[in-house]
Design a protein around this motif. Structure first.
Motif, PDB file in Angstrom:
ATOM      1  N   PHE A 200     -10.176  -7.368   0.781  1.00 56.52           N
ATOM      2  CA  PHE A 200      -9.535  -7.100  -0.500  1.00 56.52           C
ATOM      3  C   PHE A 200      -8.148  -6.472  -0.324  1.00 56.52           C
ATOM      4  O   PHE A 200      -7.226  -6.776  -1.077  1.00 56.52           O
ATOM      5  CB  PHE A 200     -10.416  -6.193  -1.366  1.00 56.52           C
ATOM      6  CG  PHE A 200     -11.500  -6.933  -2.091  1.00 56.52           C
ATOM      7  CD1 PHE A 200     -11.192  -7.875  -3.062  1.00 56.52           C
ATOM      8  CD2 PHE A 200     -12.830  -6.704  -1.794  1.00 56.52           C
ATOM      9  CE1 PHE A 200     -12.186  -8.574  -3.728  1.00 56.52           C
ATOM     10  CE2 PHE A 200     -13.837  -7.399  -2.451  1.00 56.52           C
ATOM     11  CZ  PHE A 200     -13.523  -8.336  -3.430  1.00 56.52           C
ATOM     12  N   ALA A 201      -8.008  -5.614   0.689  1.00 58.48           N
ATOM     13  CA  ALA A 201      -6.711  -5.000   0.972  1.00 58.48           C
ATOM     14  C   ALA A 201      -5.689  -6.070   1.352  1.00 58.48           C
ATOM     15  O   ALA A 201      -4.545  -6.068   0.877  1.00 58.48           O
ATOM     16  CB  ALA A 201      -6.838  -3.967   2.087  1.00 58.48           C
ATOM     17  N   LEU A 202      -6.128  -7.006   2.213  1.00 57.98           N
ATOM     18  CA  LEU A 202      -5.250  -8.107   2.619  1.00 57.98           C
ATOM     19  C   LEU A 202      -4.913  -9.011   1.428  1.00 57.98           C
ATOM     20  O   LEU A 202      -3.770  -9.452   1.272  1.00 57.98           O
ATOM     21  CB  LEU A 202      -5.920  -8.927   3.726  1.00 57.98           C
ATOM     22  CG  LEU A 202      -5.127 -10.134   4.257  1.00 57.98           C
ATOM     23  CD1 LEU A 202      -3.802  -9.676   4.869  1.00 57.98           C
ATOM     24  CD2 LEU A 202      -5.948 -10.909   5.273  1.00 57.98           C
ATOM     25  N   ALA A 203      -5.906  -9.254   0.582  1.00 56.05           N
ATOM     26  CA  ALA A 203      -5.695 -10.103  -0.595  1.00 56.05           C
ATOM     27  C   ALA A 203      -4.660  -9.489  -1.536  1.00 56.05           C
ATOM     28  O   ALA A 203      -3.802 -10.191  -2.086  1.00 56.05           O
ATOM     29  CB  ALA A 203      -7.015 -10.316  -1.330  1.00 56.05           C
TER      30      ALA A 203
ATOM     31  N   TYR B 158       7.568  -6.736   5.170  1.00 58.23           N
ATOM     32  CA  TYR B 158       6.997  -6.340   6.469  1.00 58.23           C
ATOM     33  C   TYR B 158       6.157  -5.071   6.309  1.00 58.23           C
ATOM     34  O   TYR B 158       5.048  -4.962   6.844  1.00 58.23           O
ATOM     35  CB  TYR B 158       8.112  -6.118   7.484  1.00 58.23           C
ATOM     36  CG  TYR B 158       7.662  -5.427   8.753  1.00 58.23           C
ATOM     37  CD1 TYR B 158       7.058  -6.143   9.788  1.00 58.23           C
ATOM     38  CD2 TYR B 158       7.826  -4.042   8.908  1.00 58.23           C
ATOM     39  CE1 TYR B 158       6.631  -5.503  10.943  1.00 58.23           C
ATOM     40  CE2 TYR B 158       7.406  -3.402  10.065  1.00 58.23           C
ATOM     41  CZ  TYR B 158       6.812  -4.132  11.073  1.00 58.23           C
ATOM     42  OH  TYR B 158       6.378  -3.487  12.212  1.00 58.23           O
ATOM     43  N   PHE B 159       6.679  -4.112   5.550  1.00 52.42           N
ATOM     44  CA  PHE B 159       5.974  -2.841   5.369  1.00 52.42           C
ATOM     45  C   PHE B 159       4.764  -3.007   4.456  1.00 52.42           C
ATOM     46  O   PHE B 159       3.763  -2.292   4.617  1.00 52.42           O
ATOM     47  CB  PHE B 159       6.932  -1.790   4.807  1.00 52.42           C
ATOM     48  CG  PHE B 159       8.072  -1.476   5.733  1.00 52.42           C
ATOM     49  CD1 PHE B 159       7.865  -0.745   6.887  1.00 52.42           C
ATOM     50  CD2 PHE B 159       9.353  -1.929   5.455  1.00 52.42           C
ATOM     51  CE1 PHE B 159       8.911  -0.464   7.754  1.00 52.42           C
ATOM     52  CE2 PHE B 159      10.412  -1.655   6.307  1.00 52.42           C
ATOM     53  CZ  PHE B 159      10.189  -0.917   7.465  1.00 52.42           C
ATOM     54  N   VAL B 160       4.852  -3.929   3.494  1.00 49.15           N
ATOM     55  CA  VAL B 160       3.699  -4.200   2.628  1.00 49.15           C
ATOM     56  C   VAL B 160       2.555  -4.780   3.455  1.00 49.15           C
ATOM     57  O   VAL B 160       1.398  -4.353   3.342  1.00 49.15           O
ATOM     58  CB  VAL B 160       4.077  -5.172   1.481  1.00 49.15           C
ATOM     59  CG1 VAL B 160       2.826  -5.618   0.721  1.00 49.15           C
ATOM     60  CG2 VAL B 160       5.056  -4.515   0.520  1.00 49.15           C
ATOM     61  N   LEU B 161       2.870  -5.754   4.307  1.00 50.10           N
ATOM     62  CA  LEU B 161       1.835  -6.385   5.144  1.00 50.10           C
ATOM     63  C   LEU B 161       1.218  -5.409   6.140  1.00 50.10           C
ATOM     64  O   LEU B 161       0.043  -5.513   6.470  1.00 50.10           O
ATOM     65  CB  LEU B 161       2.423  -7.581   5.896  1.00 50.10           C
ATOM     66  CG  LEU B 161       2.504  -8.898   5.125  1.00 50.10           C
ATOM     67  CD1 LEU B 161       3.218  -9.948   5.955  1.00 50.10           C
ATOM     68  CD2 LEU B 161       1.111  -9.392   4.728  1.00 50.10           C
TER      69      LEU B 161
END
Length: 327
Positions: A13-16, A310-313
């Protein structure tokens, strides 16, 4: 086994959510560039080709100004957060650019407040939101100060007749509303989700005078950077008006677009409309001024938001980091 599945589910869910933020930001940028009702994208590209901008030295210079603009914002955030805890320049970069990416398509960039707060403990998040407000408010103060001076010069120079009656009515309404709010917050019974005027004043006082001074100083420096970047772009599109009048017009544009209540989603359109009206007095073509507004948006919001992806990912909630360290 159950704990492992739960952990994997949380990770999924975090990745989504991260991917959804990046897709939303990418679509927003694409839509504003390709489906701009004021400036056709092909026409915009043609304007760039015919201007003096397509030169390595000029492109490097514009990128350097953009870097300096956001570097000031990053230093400002690092300074403000120091009242809670010291953070590195890299951490401040992650907070600032990651927050920009997450908030790019949210109304009035409110997503920035929540995004930055996620980098801190729950007990610190209210203060982080307050510090972010102080940073944005200082930037607004710089815009208003220079904007009022610039707009006054602009009105006198071109003899513009303003609708003073309407302006005074709006100003009186704001004063009355502000007065009622101030009186209400002085009452001990008045609370907004745990906030009171006394708590707000206490919070502001707990931030050192040095931090307040640096916050406002860096906001003024940042304003000077991006307003002169706008001026430089106008020069490349054939501006032949005096520096003094041009800067007063730029200051007027930023003032008007800052005080107009609007969704950030429409920021490019509103700035374009206001800029076309103001710079029409300087005999700058609509096509040129819309190209400059679009370039400013690309340089100062699109490019930093791409870096912010980049920082979000790579964002990891603080609780997950603490568990990882503990294990």
């Amino acid at each position: 086994m159950q704990i492992s599945v739960s952990h994997k589910t949380k990770q999924f869910f975090a990745l989504a959510i991260k991917v959804a933020i990046l897709i939303g930001a990418a679509y927003f940028i694409f839509d504003k560039l390709v489906n701009n009702t004021q400036l056709d994208f092909d026409t915009f590209l043609t304007q760039l080709k015919t201007s003096q901008l397509i030169q390595p030295s000029i492109i490097f210079g514009l990128f350097a100004i953009t870097f300096l603009n956001w570097f000031m914002e990053i230093v400002k955030w690092k300074t403000l957060v120091s009242s809670i805890k010291p953070i590195s320049l890299w951490e401040s970069t992650a907070h600032s650019l990651g927050g920009l990416t997450a908030s790019l398509f949210t109304p009035n960039r409110v997503g920035e407040y929540g995004a930055k707060a996620l980098y801190f403990k729950k007990s610190e998040r209210k203060r982080v939101v307050g510090l972010n407000f102080l940073g944005n408010f200082a930037q607004l103060i710089a815009t208003v100060i220079f904007g009022v001076i610039g707009f006054s010069i602009f009105v006198i120079e071109f003899g513009i007749e303003l609708p003073w009656y309407r302006i005074l009515r709006i100003f009186a309404f704001i004063l009355v509303l502000g007065g009622l709010f101030f009186v209400g917050t002085k009452q001990k019974r008045f609370r907004i989700k745990g906030f009171s005027w006394e708590r707000v004043r206490s919070f502001i006082r707990n931030v050192s005078r040095e931090s307040h001074f640096k916050n406002l100083s860096l906001s003024i420096i940042r304003y000077a950077i991006f307003s002169h970047q706008f001026y430089a772009l106008l020069l490349f599109f054939g501006l032949n008006t005096s520096y003094f009048i041009t800067m007063s017009t730029i200051a007027s544009m930023y003032l008007i677009t800052s005080i107009i209540p609007m969704l950030f989603i429409f920021d490019v359109i509103v700035k374009g409309s206001v800029a076309v009206w103001l710079f029409g007095y300087l005999n700058i073509s609509e096509l040129n001024i819309l190209s400059v507004v679009s370039l400013m948006w690309i340089l100062n919001f699109v490019l930093p938001s791409i870096a912010g992806s980049y920082f979000v990912l790579n964002f990891t909630p603080l609780q997950a980091k603490e568990k990882s360290i503990a294990s």
